[in-house]
Design a protein around this motif. Sequence first.
Motif, PDB file in Angstrom:
ATOM      1  N   MET A  56       0.838  -1.199   0.000  1.00  0.00           N
ATOM      2  CA  MET A  56       0.000   0.000   0.000  1.00  0.00           C
ATOM      3  C   MET A  56       0.871   1.244   0.000  1.00  0.00           C
ATOM      4  N   GLY A  57       0.225   2.381  -0.222  1.00  0.00           N
ATOM      5  CA  GLY A  57       0.864   3.682  -0.123  1.00  0.00           C
ATOM      6  C   GLY A  57      -0.204   4.756  -0.089  1.00  0.00           C
ATOM      7  N   ARG A  58       0.121   5.921   0.484  1.00  0.00           N
ATOM      8  CA  ARG A  58      -0.854   7.005   0.585  1.00  0.00           C
ATOM      9  C   ARG A  58      -0.193   8.339   0.292  1.00  0.00           C
ATOM     10  N   ILE A  59      -1.027   9.310  -0.055  1.00  0.00           N
ATOM     11  CA  ILE A  59      -0.619  10.713  -0.142  1.00  0.00           C
ATOM     12  C   ILE A  59      -1.492  11.474   0.841  1.00  0.00           C
ATOM     13  N   ILE A  60      -0.842  12.266   1.676  1.00  0.00           N
ATOM     14  CA  ILE A  60      -1.539  13.100   2.639  1.00  0.00           C
ATOM     15  C   ILE A  60      -1.139  14.557   2.399  1.00  0.00           C
ATOM     16  N   GLY A  61      -1.864  15.491   2.965  1.00  0.00           N
ATOM     17  CA  GLY A  61      -1.494  16.890   2.859  1.00  0.00           C
ATOM     18  C   GLY A  61      -2.685  17.771   2.573  1.00  0.00           C
ATOM     19  N   ASP A  62      -2.393  19.015   2.171  1.00  0.00           N
ATOM     20  CA  ASP A  62      -3.478  19.977   1.951  1.00  0.00           C
ATOM     21  C   ASP A  62      -3.996  19.964   0.518  1.00  0.00           C
ATOM     22  N   GLY A  63      -3.364  19.196  -0.348  1.00  0.00           N
ATOM     23  CA  GLY A  63      -3.843  19.053  -1.717  1.00  0.00           C
ATOM     24  C   GLY A  63      -3.507  20.217  -2.626  1.00  0.00           C
ATOM     25  N   GLY A  64      -2.774  21.184  -2.127  1.00  0.00           N
ATOM     26  CA  GLY A  64      -2.439  22.340  -2.945  1.00  0.00           C
ATOM     27  C   GLY A  64      -0.987  22.757  -2.813  1.00  0.00           C
ATOM     28  N   CYS A  65      -0.599  23.115  -1.606  1.00  0.00           N
ATOM     29  CA  CYS A  65       0.755  23.624  -1.378  1.00  0.00           C
ATOM     30  C   CYS A  65       1.738  22.538  -0.951  1.00  0.00           C
ATOM     31  N   PHE A  66       1.285  21.640  -0.065  1.00  0.00           N
ATOM     32  CA  PHE A  66       2.189  20.646   0.502  1.00  0.00           C
ATOM     33  C   PHE A  66       1.519  19.284   0.622  1.00  0.00           C
ATOM     34  N   CYS A  67       2.219  18.256   0.199  1.00  0.00           N
ATOM     35  CA  CYS A  67       1.738  16.880   0.330  1.00  0.00           C
ATOM     36  C   CYS A  67       2.917  15.985   0.690  1.00  0.00           C
ATOM     37  N   GLN A  68       2.604  14.842   1.247  1.00  0.00           N
ATOM     38  CA  GLN A  68       3.645  13.895   1.626  1.00  0.00           C
ATOM     39  C   GLN A  68       3.218  12.490   1.255  1.00  0.00           C
ATOM     40  N   ILE A  69       4.163  11.726   0.741  1.00  0.00           N
ATOM     41  CA  ILE A  69       3.940  10.305   0.474  1.00  0.00           C
ATOM     42  C   ILE A  69       4.275   9.555   1.756  1.00  0.00           C
ATOM     43  N   VAL A  70       3.343   8.708   2.199  1.00  0.00           N
ATOM     44  CA  VAL A  70       3.524   7.961   3.449  1.00  0.00           C
ATOM     45  C   VAL A  70       3.039   6.522   3.280  1.00  0.00           C
ATOM     46  N   ASP A  71       3.364   5.711   4.253  1.00  0.00           N
ATOM     47  CA  ASP A  71       2.848   4.343   4.367  1.00  0.00           C
ATOM     48  C   ASP A  71       3.173   3.450   3.175  1.00  0.00           C
ATOM     49  N   ILE A  72       4.255   3.702   2.482  1.00  0.00           N
ATOM     50  CA  ILE A  72       4.654   2.801   1.399  1.00  0.00           C
ATOM     51  C   ILE A  72       5.210   1.546   2.069  1.00  0.00           C
ATOM     52  N   CYS A  73       4.561   0.441   1.829  1.00  0.00           N
ATOM     53  CA  CYS A  73       5.072  -0.815   2.386  1.00  0.00           C
ATOM     54  C   CYS A  73       4.597  -1.998   1.555  1.00  0.00           C
ATOM     55  N   VAL A  74       5.411  -3.029   1.580  1.00  0.00           N
ATOM     56  CA  VAL A  74       5.143  -4.275   0.865  1.00  0.00           C
ATOM     57  C   VAL A  74       5.512  -5.416   1.814  1.00  0.00           C
ATOM     58  N   LEU A  75       4.650  -6.425   1.873  1.00  0.00           N
ATOM     59  CA  LEU A  75       4.963  -7.579   2.720  1.00  0.00           C
ATOM     60  C   LEU A  75       6.320  -8.151   2.315  1.00  0.00           C
ATOM     61  N   PRO A  76       7.131  -8.558   3.292  1.00  0.00           N
ATOM     62  CA  PRO A  76       8.494  -9.024   3.007  1.00  0.00           C
ATOM     63  C   PRO A  76       8.583 -10.100   1.921  1.00  0.00           C
ATOM     64  N   GLU A  77       7.650 -11.038   1.906  1.00  0.00           N
ATOM     65  CA  GLU A  77       7.730 -12.128   0.921  1.00  0.00           C
ATOM     66  C   GLU A  77       7.439 -11.664  -0.507  1.00  0.00           C
ATOM     67  N   TYR A  78       6.959 -10.434  -0.672  1.00  0.00           N
ATOM     68  CA  TYR A  78       6.662  -9.888  -2.000  1.00  0.00           C
ATOM     69  C   TYR A  78       7.625  -8.767  -2.397  1.00  0.00           C
ATOM     70  N   GLN A  79       8.556  -8.434  -1.513  1.00  0.00           N
ATOM     71  CA  GLN A  79       9.505  -7.363  -1.823  1.00  0.00           C
ATOM     72  C   GLN A  79      10.450  -7.809  -2.929  1.00  0.00           C
ATOM     73  N   GLY A  80      10.915  -6.843  -3.706  1.00  0.00           N
ATOM     74  CA  GLY A  80      11.830  -7.133  -4.803  1.00  0.00           C
ATOM     75  C   GLY A  80      11.143  -7.658  -6.053  1.00  0.00           C
ATOM     76  N   GLN A  81       9.807  -7.560  -6.105  1.00  0.00           N
ATOM     77  CA  GLN A  81       9.056  -8.072  -7.255  1.00  0.00           C
ATOM     78  C   GLN A  81       8.317  -6.970  -8.009  1.00  0.00           C
ATOM     79  N   GLY A  82       8.679  -5.715  -7.751  1.00  0.00           N
ATOM     80  CA  GLY A  82       8.073  -4.603  -8.478  1.00  0.00           C
ATOM     81  C   GLY A  82       6.810  -4.035  -7.858  1.00  0.00           C
ATOM     82  N   ILE A  83       6.435  -4.499  -6.677  1.00  0.00           N
ATOM     83  CA  ILE A  83       5.222  -4.002  -6.026  1.00  0.00           C
ATOM     84  C   ILE A  83       5.403  -2.542  -5.606  1.00  0.00           C
ATOM     85  N   GLY A  84       6.564  -2.214  -5.046  1.00  0.00           N
ATOM     86  CA  GLY A  84       6.846  -0.833  -4.665  1.00  0.00           C
ATOM     87  C   GLY A  84       6.780   0.098  -5.862  1.00  0.00           C
TER      88      GLY A  84
END
Length: 136
Positions: A56-84
């Motif tokens: 999963m992954g999310r974008i948070i912020g005010d939608g205009g001036c400032f935003c942040q990418i957060v919560d990017i994560c992939v289960l360990p057994e699926y890492q390295g397979q292009g999910i990120g």
Amino acid sequence: MNKLNVIENTIPVTTYRTLRVNSGLSPKTIAAAEIGLANSLYSVMIANEGNEVIGMGRIIGDGGCFCQIVDICVLPEYQGQGIGKLIMENLMNYINNELPESCYISLIADGDADKLYAKYGFKDTMPKSKGMALKK
């Protein structure tokens, strides 16, 4: 890799909390997850053919001036397979199509994740600026 399903703008609280912990991120309380998820600008989950959410992954912020990418994560057994990369491609589509040109997009890269984010144009802010954090 089998067929993957991209699910936009709906991360259940239980899924969010479980995926964070199982991917090695810090746990969040139910109250924090409910508030945070409800205030997401955009979110994406990746599910495998069996409908198991594996990233999963999310974008948070005010939608205009400032935003942040957060919560990017992939289960360990699926890492390295292009999910990120798939998560980032969806987040970048939102950024490029929905946010104003002058919007400042930031993120905090854990471990070697900066290599993935660099592929999407993110650069280290040092020495011009230095990221700081306060953990309550």
